[in-house]
Design an enzyme around this catalytic site. Structure first.
Site, PDB file in Angstrom:
ATOM      1  N   HIS A 208       0.791  -1.086  -0.047  1.00  6.76           N
ATOM      2  CA  HIS A 208      -0.139   0.065  -0.102  1.00  6.76           C
ATOM      3  C   HIS A 208       1.044   1.266  -0.009  1.00  6.76           C
ATOM      4  CE1 HIS A 208      -4.186  -1.452   0.262  1.00  6.76           C
ATOM      5  NE2 HIS A 208      -3.635  -2.598   0.717  1.00  6.76           N
ATOM      6  N   HIS A 229       0.772  -8.030  -1.258  1.00  3.86           N
ATOM      7  CA  HIS A 229       0.057  -8.055  -2.687  1.00  3.86           C
ATOM      8  C   HIS A 229       0.782  -7.374  -3.933  1.00  3.86           C
ATOM      9  CE1 HIS A 229      -2.426  -4.694  -1.239  1.00  3.86           C
ATOM     10  NE2 HIS A 229      -3.279  -5.529  -0.481  1.00  3.86           N
ATOM     11  N   ARG A 240      12.154   3.376 -16.216  1.00  2.00           N
ATOM     12  CA  ARG A 240      13.468   4.146 -16.026  1.00  2.00           C
ATOM     13  C   ARG A 240      12.868   4.762 -14.564  1.00  2.00           C
ATOM     14  NH1 ARG A 240      13.208   5.480 -21.422  1.00  2.00           N
ATOM     15  NH2 ARG A 240      11.206   6.321 -21.520  1.00  2.00           N
ATOM     16  N   ASP A 287      -6.138 -12.754   0.207  1.00  2.00           N
ATOM     17  CA  ASP A 287      -6.863 -11.445   0.422  1.00  2.00           C
ATOM     18  C   ASP A 287      -8.483 -11.586   0.432  1.00  2.00           C
ATOM     19  OD1 ASP A 287      -7.227  -8.589   1.016  1.00  2.00           O
ATOM     20  OD2 ASP A 287      -6.205  -8.060  -0.871  1.00  2.00           O
TER      21      ASP A 287
HETATM   22 ZN   LIG Z   1      -4.584  -4.581   0.588  1.00  2.00          ZN
END
Ligand SMILES: [Zn+2]
Length: 392
Positions: A208, A229, A240, A287
């Site tokens: 995140h 994840h 780049r 998840d």
């Molecule tokens: Zn998450």
């Protein structure tokens, strides 16, 4: 009482044994061998799984719920139902995973989850005919130390800048059962929290996050050892300006997890990920949310309302967890890549257990350990799951 399980193959998963014989006695594995080396011992009940595969139970280190149960709200009495559902999908242990919620509510949740973890640790291992249940092994704090820019569906008002004080408060509420922390390393104060969590043997997972590559490198130096994840809720990879993903894919000190439902990450990128992380560092997670195993409709993910339609979970247009089960993730790996069933099983068992620093007997089959394993068809469908000698 001795029971011998025979099958076509067994994955430890580091090794593969053809025509295996796995003997369970008093809830423990008293023997693992090949039938060519050893006869079935006398006075032993035999359970024959034909050409099936005996494998370690799966360990899901990122799951928010399932079977209609949301772990942010669940009462301890509801968890056996979730545990039975997960075991039917090959999972024998999991980390109850939080979402960003108001701190007081989070602390209440953490106390309840600690109760459930302690109760599961105390439960007996005698086979009383009850179905096997996956056990909550610890808590994964997904938030509140997340990037606003890469928060996904975590409510912005519940995100908090990392401080050791807030971490300590969560740690105390969870009575030390926090085993994993997802944190955006670019936030002010993050490096100190990463260091402190790592000192407490927490698996520190970067995610995140909108971090540039050098910040991700600093996080590893501070104690981060995993990534959450991969690709989802991360600054995208640019050739780049590689950012956090450049570090996650290229640093062998980091294990990394991925949601292989074919929705969160395209199959071609799953294949790239598996090549980059390899057979020892790639970790499968689900998840999964409460809607897993349930019909389409509206479900709760902590404070977040999620709409589930045709296997896709969204909230306000963003992906909000999944309805993936671990056995399907394993089968998907064998479909999306050249990996064998054994490789895929390893990414769902030994690799998450190692990434999360669980004791050696998790994610592995070995003599002397608790009889915790799953039985898969040759294409990875779950036929039976046994947890600490229960479930057959
Ligand atoms: Zn998450």
């Amino acid at each position: 009482m001795k029971t011998a399980f025979i099958a076509g193959r067994l994955y430890t998963p580091v090794e593969e044994i053809q025509n295996p014989l796995l003997v369970v006695e008093d809830g423990r594995i008293s023997e693992i061998s090949s039938r060519s080396a050893r006869e079935v011992p006398a006075n032993t009940a035999v359970v024959d799984f034909g050409d099936a595969v005996l494998a370690p139970g799966f360990v899901d280190i990122h799951i928010h719920g399932g079977a209609g149960i949301d772990l942010m709200r669940a009462q301890p009495s509801e968890l056996p139902r979730l545990g039975t559902f997960l075991a039917a999908h090959g999972v024998t242990g999991y980390f109850a995973t939080t979402v960003a919620a108001p701190l007081d509510a989070t602390c209440t949740t953490l106390g309840r989850l600690a109760d459930a973890i302690e109760a599961a640790a105390d439960s007996s291992s005698t086979n009383n005919g009850d179905p096997a249940q996956a056990r909550p092994l610890g808590i994964h704090l997904e938030g509140p130390f997340l990037s606003h820019k890469r928060r996904g569906v975590h409510p912005p008002e519940n995100l908090v800048l990392p401080t050791v004080e807030v971490f300590e408060r969560l740690w105390q509420a969870a009575r030390g059962h926090v085993r994993m922390l997802t944190i955006a390393p670019e936030l002010p104060g993050a490096m100190e929290v990463i260091g402190e969590a790592a000192r407490r043997k927490v698996c520190v997972s970067i995610g995140h996050s909108d971090a540039e590559m050098p910040v991700a490198q600093d996080a590893v130096k501070a104690g981060a050892n995993h990534a959450t994840h991969t690709f989802n809720a991360m600054r995208p990879l640019d050739h780049r300006n590689p950012g956090i993903i450049g570090e996650v894919l290229s640093n062998d000190r980091l294990s990394a997890d991925i949601i292989v439902d074919g929705i969160h990450v395209s199959p071609a990128v799953v294949k790239l990920f598996l090549r980059a992380k390899g057979r020892e560092l790639a970790v499968l997670i689900t998840d999964g949310i409460s809607a897993t195993g349930m019909p389409d409709g509206r479900y709760q993910l902590g404070p977040i309302e999620v709409d589930v339609k045709d296997g896709t979970c969204t909230s306000g247009g963003s992906l909000a967890g999944s309805v993936l089960t671990m056995d399907r993730a394993v089968r998907n790996v064998t479909k999306f890549s050249e990996w064998s069933l054994r490789d895929a099983v390893r990414a769902a068992s030994l690799n998450p257990a190692r990434a999360a620093g669980l004791a050696a007997h998790h994610g592995m089959l070995a003599k002397g350990d608790a009889a915790t394993f799953t039985v898969l068809s040759p294409v990875g469908e779950v036929l039976k799951t046994v947890v600490r000698g229960r479930g057959f």
